[in-house]
Design an enzyme around this catalytic site. Structure first.
Site, PDB file in Angstrom:
ATOM      1  N   LYS A 176      71.375 104.002  66.269  1.00  0.00           N
ATOM      2  CA  LYS A 176      70.113 104.532  65.461  1.00  0.00           C
ATOM      3  C   LYS A 176      70.417 106.029  65.744  1.00  0.00           C
ATOM      4  O   LYS A 176      70.234 106.924  66.670  1.00  0.00           O
ATOM      5  CB  LYS A 176      68.458 104.707  65.478  1.00  0.00           C
TER       6      LYS A 176
ATOM      7  N   ARG B  71      64.231  89.833  64.441  1.00  0.00           N
ATOM      8  CA  ARG B  71      64.780  89.225  63.754  1.00  0.00           C
ATOM      9  C   ARG B  71      64.609  87.994  65.097  1.00  0.00           C
ATOM     10  O   ARG B  71      64.306  87.434  64.670  1.00  0.00           O
ATOM     11  CB  ARG B  71      65.208  88.809  62.637  1.00  0.00           C
TER      12      ARG B  71
HETATM   13  N1  BES Z   1      62.496  98.629  64.311  1.00  0.00           N
HETATM   14  C1  BES Z   1      63.497  98.931  63.185  1.00  0.00           C
HETATM   15  C2  BES Z   1      62.440  98.663  61.789  1.00  0.00           C
HETATM   16  C3  BES Z   1      61.611 100.349  61.531  1.00  0.00           C
HETATM   17  C4  BES Z   1      62.323 100.968  61.435  1.00  0.00           C
HETATM   18  C5  BES Z   1      60.530 100.176  61.925  1.00  0.00           C
HETATM   19  C6  BES Z   1      61.191 102.125  60.628  1.00  0.00           C
HETATM   20  C7  BES Z   1      59.475 101.231  61.853  1.00  0.00           C
HETATM   21  C8  BES Z   1      60.748 101.972  61.485  1.00  0.00           C
HETATM   22  C9  BES Z   1      64.185  97.441  63.017  1.00  0.00           C
HETATM   23  O1  BES Z   1      64.261  96.682  64.171  1.00  0.00           O
HETATM   24  C10 BES Z   1      65.878  97.875  62.306  1.00  0.00           C
HETATM   25  O2  BES Z   1      65.938  98.496  63.141  1.00  0.00           O
HETATM   26  N2  BES Z   1      65.940  97.352  61.159  1.00  0.00           N
HETATM   27  C11 BES Z   1      66.844  97.915  60.714  1.00  0.00           C
HETATM   28  C12 BES Z   1      67.425  96.333  60.202  1.00  0.00           C
HETATM   29  C13 BES Z   1      68.832  96.836  59.517  1.00  0.00           C
HETATM   30  C14 BES Z   1      70.080  96.553  60.804  1.00  0.00           C
HETATM   31  C15 BES Z   1      69.636  95.329  58.911  1.00  0.00           C
HETATM   32  C16 BES Z   1      66.565  98.951  59.104  1.00  0.00           C
HETATM   33  O3  BES Z   1      65.891  98.454  58.681  1.00  0.00           O
HETATM   34  O4  BES Z   1      67.643  99.721  58.825  1.00  0.00           O
HETATM   35 MN    MN Z   2      66.599  97.415  65.296  1.00  0.00          MN
END
Ligand code: BES
Ligand code: MN
Ligand code: ZN
Length: 495
Positions: free
Chosen positions: A271, A348
């Site tokens: 991230k 997921r």
């Molecule tokens: N934990 C994150 C989602 C999230 C984002 C929770 C902001 C709380 C606040 C999740 O694991 C994630 O990183 N999702 C990605 C998915 C993508 C890589 C397909 C996302 O939402 O960008």
């Molecule tokens: Mn994630």
């Protein structure tokens, strides 16, 4: 802080702060309010009403010092049009009453609110009163940060209302457990901490709760390759938590599954950059926190003839020489082969094995709770969760519960054609699609891991589990969403 039903009429109450909440009115005060006004406020309210200064409109408030009488301060809160008053209106008004009393340095507070239900008042006051000071050094210079209110009396309620107070307080304490698990950072709340929390809950309620913690080798033996793939770069061992509530002759068997990433760095798809919020990723176990907290609430309130399974596959998503590579293929416990398109779509993967486990328990419904996608926040903002479901009765029950608790969720489509985005050349499917419809493709991914359970709902709560600012009965920080809704949902099956 003690909360109780008070026996006296508002005019006869003695103490530091009295808060009256009134629906909107025009011109003359309603009769009961007029009497209170004469007895407690010396007619001041009628004067202000006549001059148009206060008409009970939503979010309006007047207050002041009464003087030498038995009540030190009085405030009147407007609730808005009477036909628009919901339990959440009362909950928020009770929270503002508490905040007002705290600013006025009241120790004793009384609420005279319309209606006969103490539940929203207790919830509003107690949820607003919670201050999380675990990580702040106690400073003698700032004693003001401590709440001054020690007693809250609810006036004008039937004496039978007292019986609802203890179970409501147990529910609020459970919401606070969820808030504190979410707000604690990943060096305090690890997969082990979540497992310990479940174990302690079972110890505290051995008559209704039992617990099993599966270690890495046991997960391996069950073929949980998706979950273990996410966990493999972390120094902290994964924990698969299974708490079971049993009471009476179970007429319904249900399961709650919570995403339990105690930290989500994104993995090798790290991230990075503004908006990716890596520093907030302690909240990525909010689904797990709500799952365990709901188990606590249910263990206290003991709805009858139910069997409920609470499941969390807890781990961290980290980077190291052992990290998942983008392109890796993992095999989940139902045999599905998943190509890792993005290591940040890890929730997921952990849920895949948790859902297979839940599905094999033979329950009639599974609800999963997950901070699954940023895309869901883009779609619905921070105060509304996304709800996907395969069954109308389940949707009805969840929506009824949610309308009652004020924890908002909005139904989203399981648009099957979108799953084509996750086509893989080499495996059964990939773990991520394109940007468009990102929260929907995530839900469709989860659906691949259900087989025989007749009803499934997925709640993406990435938005509402956290608030940057004080908001209604939530202080800034973790909200404890959706413990009250899940508890009400489970209780809807009690017989
Ligand atoms: N934990 C994150 C989602 C999230 C984002 C929770 C902001 C709380 C606040 C999740 O694991 C994630 O990183 N999702 C990605 C998915 C993508 C890589 C397909 C996302 O939402 O960008
Ligand atoms: Mn994630
Ligand atoms: Zn995540």
């Amino acid at each position: 802080m003690e909360i109780r039903v008070g026996a006296v009429a508002p005019a006869a109450w003695q103490g530091d702060g009295l808060v009256l909440a009134v629906p909107a009115f025009e011109g003359e005060l309603p009769a009961d309010l007029a009497r209170l006004d004469r007895e407690v406020l010396g007619g001041a309210l009628q004067e202000m009403a006549t001059e148009g200064e206060f008409q009970g409109k939503a979010d309006t408030q007047i207050g002041g010092r009464v003087g030498a009488g038995p009540i030190r301060k009085v405030a009147v809160l407007g609730l808005g049009p009477v036909d628009k008053i919901t339990p959440d209106t009362l909950r928020k008004a009770a929270a503002s009453a508490l905040r007002w009393a705290d600013r006025q340095k009241c120790q004793t507070l009384a609420l005279a609110f319309p209606g006969e239900d103490p539940v929203p008042l207790v919830e509003g006051v107690a949820l607003a009163a919670h201050r999380d000071r675990r990580f702040k050094t106690e400073s003698p210079d700032k004693p003001s940060e401590k709440l001054t209110v020690t007693t809250v009396e609810l006036l004008g309620l039937p004496a039978t209302a007292q019986a609802a107070i203890a179970p409501t307080q147990a529910l609020v304490e459970s919401v606070i457990l969820a808030r504190e698990l979410v707000a604690a950072p990943p060096n305090y709340v690890t997969p082990q901490t979540l497992a310990d929390t479940a174990t302690e809950l079972a110890k505290a309620h051995p008559e209704v709760l039992s617990v099993e913690i599966l270690e890495q080798e046991q997960c391996q033996a069950l073929g949980m390759g998706a979950f273990l793939g996410v966990a493999q770069a972390s120094e902290l061992p994964p924990k698969f938590i299974h708490l079971t509530y049993r009471h009476g002759e179970p007429q319904h068997k249900l399961a709650v599954v919570g995403k339990g990433l105690t930290f989500d760095s994104g993995g090798l798809n790290l991230k990075v950059g503004a908006g990716s919020s890596i520093e907030l990723m302690k909240i990525d176990m909010a689904g797990a926190a709500a799952t365990l907290a709901t188990a606590r609430a249910i263990a206290h309130r003991q709805p009858t003839n139910l069997e409920v399974h609470f499941i969390v596959a807890a781990c961290e998503n980290m980077i190291s020489g052992r990290a998942l590579h983008p392109g890796d293929i993992l095999v989940a416990s139902n045999g599905k082969h998943i190509e890792i398109d993005n290591t940040d779509a890890e929730g997921r993967l952990t849920l895949a094995d948790a859902l297979v486990f839940a599905d094999r328990l033979g329950v009639e419904a599974i609800v999963d709770l997950a901070t699954l996608t940023g895309a869901c926040i883009v779609a619905l903002g921070d105060s509304i969760a996304g709800l996907w479901a395969t069954d109308e009765d389940l949707v009805q029950r969840l929506q009824t519960a949610s309308q009652h608790t004020g924890e908002k969720m909005w139904r989203m489509p399981l648009e099957e054609p979108y799953f084509q985005q996750m086509k893989s050349v080499v495996a059964d499917f990939k773990n991520a699609g394109s940007r468009s419809g990102g929260s929907i493709t995530a839900a469709l991914f989860l659906k691949q891991f259900l087989d025989k359970t007749p009803a499934w709902a997925h709640i993406d709560l990435a938005g509402p589990v956290w608030t940057d600012k004080e908001n209604g009965y939530h202080n800034a920080g973790a909200t404890g969403y959706p413990v009250r809704t899940l508890t009400a949902w489970l209780e809807s099956y009690a017989t």
